[in-house]
Design an enzyme around this catalytic site. Structure first.
Site, PDB file in Angstrom:
ATOM      1  N   GLY A  11      -7.439  26.025   5.074  1.00 40.17           N
ATOM      2  CA  GLY A  11      -6.148  25.855   4.214  1.00 40.17           C
ATOM      3  C   GLY A  11      -5.547  27.095   3.468  1.00 40.17           C
ATOM      4  O   GLY A  11      -5.112  26.875   2.529  1.00 40.17           O
ATOM      5  N   ASP A  61      -6.085  24.292  14.413  1.00 37.75           N
ATOM      6  CA  ASP A  61      -5.674  23.164  13.893  1.00 37.75           C
ATOM      7  C   ASP A  61      -7.096  22.403  13.749  1.00 37.75           C
ATOM      8  O   ASP A  61      -7.846  21.999  14.758  1.00 37.75           O
ATOM      9  CB  ASP A  61      -4.888  22.162  14.908  1.00 37.75           C
ATOM     10  CG  ASP A  61      -4.992  20.593  14.313  1.00 37.75           C
ATOM     11  OD1 ASP A  61      -5.419  20.443  13.342  1.00 37.75           O
ATOM     12  OD2 ASP A  61      -3.898  20.068  14.741  1.00 37.75           O
ATOM     13  N   SER A 140     -10.757  15.672  -4.177  1.00 38.64           N
ATOM     14  CA  SER A 140      -9.875  15.326  -5.083  1.00 38.64           C
ATOM     15  C   SER A 140     -10.167  14.329  -6.282  1.00 38.64           C
ATOM     16  O   SER A 140     -11.359  13.488  -6.060  1.00 38.64           O
ATOM     17  CB  SER A 140      -8.671  14.718  -4.212  1.00 38.64           C
ATOM     18  OG  SER A 140      -7.750  13.988  -5.187  1.00 38.64           O
ATOM     19  N   TYR A 153      -6.110   8.788   2.241  1.00 35.63           N
ATOM     20  CA  TYR A 153      -6.573   9.841   1.580  1.00 35.63           C
ATOM     21  C   TYR A 153      -7.729   9.785   0.518  1.00 35.63           C
ATOM     22  O   TYR A 153      -8.659  10.540   0.446  1.00 35.63           O
ATOM     23  CB  TYR A 153      -5.293  10.186   0.888  1.00 35.63           C
ATOM     24  CG  TYR A 153      -5.317  11.741   0.124  1.00 35.63           C
ATOM     25  CD1 TYR A 153      -5.330  12.867   0.956  1.00 35.63           C
ATOM     26  CD2 TYR A 153      -5.454  11.566  -1.195  1.00 35.63           C
ATOM     27  CE1 TYR A 153      -5.241  14.071   0.165  1.00 35.63           C
ATOM     28  CE2 TYR A 153      -5.758  12.764  -1.907  1.00 35.63           C
ATOM     29  CZ  TYR A 153      -5.595  14.268  -1.294  1.00 35.63           C
ATOM     30  OH  TYR A 153      -5.616  15.395  -2.016  1.00 35.63           O
ATOM     31  N   ALA A 154      -7.474   8.613  -0.248  1.00 31.40           N
ATOM     32  CA  ALA A 154      -8.548   8.431  -1.117  1.00 31.40           C
ATOM     33  C   ALA A 154     -10.000   8.000  -0.336  1.00 31.40           C
ATOM     34  O   ALA A 154     -11.058   8.614  -0.838  1.00 31.40           O
ATOM     35  CB  ALA A 154      -8.239   7.041  -2.015  1.00 31.40           C
ATOM     36  N   LYS A 157     -11.392  11.681   0.586  1.00 34.31           N
ATOM     37  CA  LYS A 157     -11.635  12.601  -0.446  1.00 34.31           C
ATOM     38  C   LYS A 157     -12.911  11.987  -0.947  1.00 34.31           C
ATOM     39  O   LYS A 157     -14.043  12.570  -1.446  1.00 34.31           O
ATOM     40  CB  LYS A 157     -10.758  12.470  -1.404  1.00 34.31           C
ATOM     41  CG  LYS A 157      -9.276  13.382  -0.947  1.00 34.31           C
ATOM     42  CD  LYS A 157      -9.804  14.842  -0.447  1.00 34.31           C
ATOM     43  CE  LYS A 157      -8.601  15.528   0.001  1.00 34.31           C
ATOM     44  NZ  LYS A 157      -9.009  16.814   0.361  1.00 34.31           N
TER      45      LYS A 157
HETATM   46  P1  NAD Z   1      -1.122  22.792   0.606  1.00 31.92           P
HETATM   47  O1  NAD Z   1      -0.309  21.943   1.210  1.00 31.92           O
HETATM   48  O2  NAD Z   1      -0.381  23.793  -0.191  1.00 31.92           O
HETATM   49  O3  NAD Z   1      -2.028  23.604   1.508  1.00 31.92           O
HETATM   50  C1  NAD Z   1      -2.920  22.832   2.431  1.00 31.92           C
HETATM   51  C2  NAD Z   1      -3.150  23.767   3.662  1.00 31.92           C
HETATM   52  O4  NAD Z   1      -4.121  23.331   4.691  1.00 31.92           O
HETATM   53  C3  NAD Z   1      -1.748  24.144   4.400  1.00 31.92           C
HETATM   54  O5  NAD Z   1      -1.737  25.651   4.320  1.00 31.92           O
HETATM   55  C4  NAD Z   1      -1.801  23.609   5.705  1.00 31.92           C
HETATM   56  O6  NAD Z   1      -1.290  24.258   6.680  1.00 31.92           O
HETATM   57  C5  NAD Z   1      -3.559  23.384   6.016  1.00 31.92           C
HETATM   58  N1  NAD Z   1      -3.878  22.354   6.831  1.00 31.92           N
HETATM   59  C6  NAD Z   1      -3.243  21.102   6.751  1.00 31.92           C
HETATM   60  N2  NAD Z   1      -3.812  20.484   7.904  1.00 31.92           N
HETATM   61  C7  NAD Z   1      -4.390  21.248   8.739  1.00 31.92           C
HETATM   62  C8  NAD Z   1      -5.213  21.381   9.749  1.00 31.92           C
HETATM   63  N3  NAD Z   1      -5.313  20.494  10.650  1.00 31.92           N
HETATM   64  N4  NAD Z   1      -5.773  22.337  10.248  1.00 31.92           N
HETATM   65  C9  NAD Z   1      -5.786  23.574   9.567  1.00 31.92           C
HETATM   66  N5  NAD Z   1      -5.195  23.798   8.357  1.00 31.92           N
HETATM   67  C10 NAD Z   1      -4.549  22.616   8.004  1.00 31.92           C
HETATM   68  O7  NAD Z   1      -1.820  21.904  -0.295  1.00 31.92           O
HETATM   69  P2  NAD Z   1      -3.053  22.073  -1.432  1.00 31.92           P
HETATM   70  O8  NAD Z   1      -2.395  21.196  -2.418  1.00 31.92           O
HETATM   71  O9  NAD Z   1      -3.369  23.617  -1.621  1.00 31.92           O
HETATM   72  O10 NAD Z   1      -4.246  21.305  -0.851  1.00 31.92           O
HETATM   73  C11 NAD Z   1      -5.754  22.038  -0.729  1.00 31.92           C
HETATM   74  C12 NAD Z   1      -6.816  20.969  -0.864  1.00 31.92           C
HETATM   75  O11 NAD Z   1      -6.705  20.482  -2.276  1.00 31.92           O
HETATM   76  C13 NAD Z   1      -6.450  19.674   0.101  1.00 31.92           C
HETATM   77  O12 NAD Z   1      -7.567  19.417   0.619  1.00 31.92           O
HETATM   78  C14 NAD Z   1      -5.896  18.822  -0.906  1.00 31.92           C
HETATM   79  O13 NAD Z   1      -6.241  17.402  -0.510  1.00 31.92           O
HETATM   80  C15 NAD Z   1      -6.596  19.158  -2.105  1.00 31.92           C
HETATM   81  N6  NAD Z   1      -5.986  18.774  -3.514  1.00 31.92           N
HETATM   82  C16 NAD Z   1      -4.711  19.033  -3.942  1.00 31.92           C
HETATM   83  C17 NAD Z   1      -4.365  18.400  -4.898  1.00 31.92           C
HETATM   84  C18 NAD Z   1      -2.979  18.903  -5.758  1.00 31.92           C
HETATM   85  O14 NAD Z   1      -2.658  18.317  -6.535  1.00 31.92           O
HETATM   86  N7  NAD Z   1      -2.300  19.770  -5.121  1.00 31.92           N
HETATM   87  C19 NAD Z   1      -5.101  17.712  -5.656  1.00 31.92           C
HETATM   88  C20 NAD Z   1      -6.195  16.921  -5.313  1.00 31.92           C
HETATM   89  C21 NAD Z   1      -6.575  17.789  -4.161  1.00 31.92           C
END
Ligand code: NAD
Length: 254
Positions: A11, A61, A140, A153-154, A157
């Site tokens: 990610g 992916d 999360s 999602y929940a 996670k």
């Molecule tokens: P983001 O969308 O900015 O980044 C997520 C990245 O994951 C993206 O670059 C996307 O291209 C990549 N991705 C998604 N599906 C993919 C796949 N199948 N294969 C390869 N890459 C893939 O989101 P973020 O907020 O930085 O999220 C990062 C992590 O943090 C996630 O797991 C998200 O669930 C978790 N999270 C985020 C928050 C929040 O508030 N932002 C809260 C709790 C948890």
């Protein structure tokens, strides 16, 4: 600059993963960023290189079987080891269980939960062979408590939180530490999408989300990256099987 520790961040093209990759590279790690967004990875690699760091991007992916193993194999054949795995790629969808289609369930579980399992299954033998390593799973706060219209999602996670604990038990004797970080409302494209999917305007929702937290603000990707840096470091040598909630205190009142 120390370029001996080899760290994979999934990610890495956006948000928390990007901030983590930049931070760990600036501390001397050789960083392998994995993401399905190849353009974003190119930008990340260029940004790290221009700051004098070492990075390599793998476009994949991770929801597809075999891609996690291929990414780990690629990293190990290129750099000879894997010291830290930050499993951060994720997606969100906003539906109740009644409104969740099979396809959506499969997509959310594969991307958020199964990919974490696939990555760990590929990385652990490498870490065992080299005598240790660190795995940090980005779960999360919705893996600890749930929220409205976030069923798949929940579930994913929550699964990751306990997967981290299970691996900590099994692989502590191998010198491998496994921890989960549980962010809540960190300003990234995912968070803004999460809000808009239920009809909320992020610009209006962010201030009220900030007010609902003792800290009085929402998180920034760098907040999470800083915690990941610590968990990956030797200073966290006694920490494994832990779940680190980072949500500005929101969950403390729950
Ligand atoms: P983001 O969308 O900015 O980044 C997520 C990245 O994951 C993206 O670059 C996307 O291209 C990549 N991705 C998604 N599906 C993919 C796949 N199948 N294969 C390869 N890459 C893939 O989101 P973020 O907020 O930085 O999220 C990062 C992590 O943090 C996630 O797991 C998200 O669930 C978790 N999270 C985020 C928050 C929040 O508030 N932002 C809260 C709790 C948890």
């Amino acid at each position: 600059m120390n370029t001996q520790r080899v760290t994979m961040v999934t990610g890495a093209a956006s948000g928390i993963g990007c901030a983590t990759a930049v931070r760990l590279a600036s501390r001397g790690d050789t960083v392998i960023g994995v993401d399905r967004n190849g353009e974003g990875l190119d930008e990340l690699v260029a940004r790290i290189a221009s700051a004098g760091g070492v990075a390599h991007g793998i476009t994949a992916d991770l929801s597809v079987s075999g891609s996690a193993k291929a990414a780990v194999d690629d990293a190990v054949s290129r750099y000879g080891r894997l010291d830290v795995l930050v499993s951060g790629a994720g997606i969100t969808r906003r539906h109740t269980v009644v409104d969740t289609t099979d396809a959506e369930w499969d997509e959310v579980i594969a991307t958020n939960l199964t990919a974490g399992f696939w990555l760990a299954r590929a990385a652990v033998p490498v870490m065992q062979e080299q005598g240790g390593g660190v795995i940090i799973i980005v779960a999360s706060v919705w893996g600890i408590v749930a929220g409205p219209a976030v069923a798949a999602y929940a579930a994913a996670k929550g699964g990751l939180v306990n997967l981290a604990r299970a691996m900590a038990i099994d692989h502590g004797p191998d010198g491998i530490r496994v921890n989960a970080v549980c962010p809540g409302d960190v300003d990234t494209p995912l968070m803004r999408l999460e809000m808009s999917l239920v009809g909320d305007d992020p610009e209006a929702t962010i201030p009220s989300s900030a007010q609902g937290r003792p800290i009085g603000r929402i998180g920034q990707p760098e907040d999470v990256a800083a915690a990941i840096e610590f968990l990956a470091s030797d200073d966290a040598g006694y920490i494994t099987g832990a779940t680190l909630i980072m949500d500005g205190g929101w969950h403390a009142g729950g």
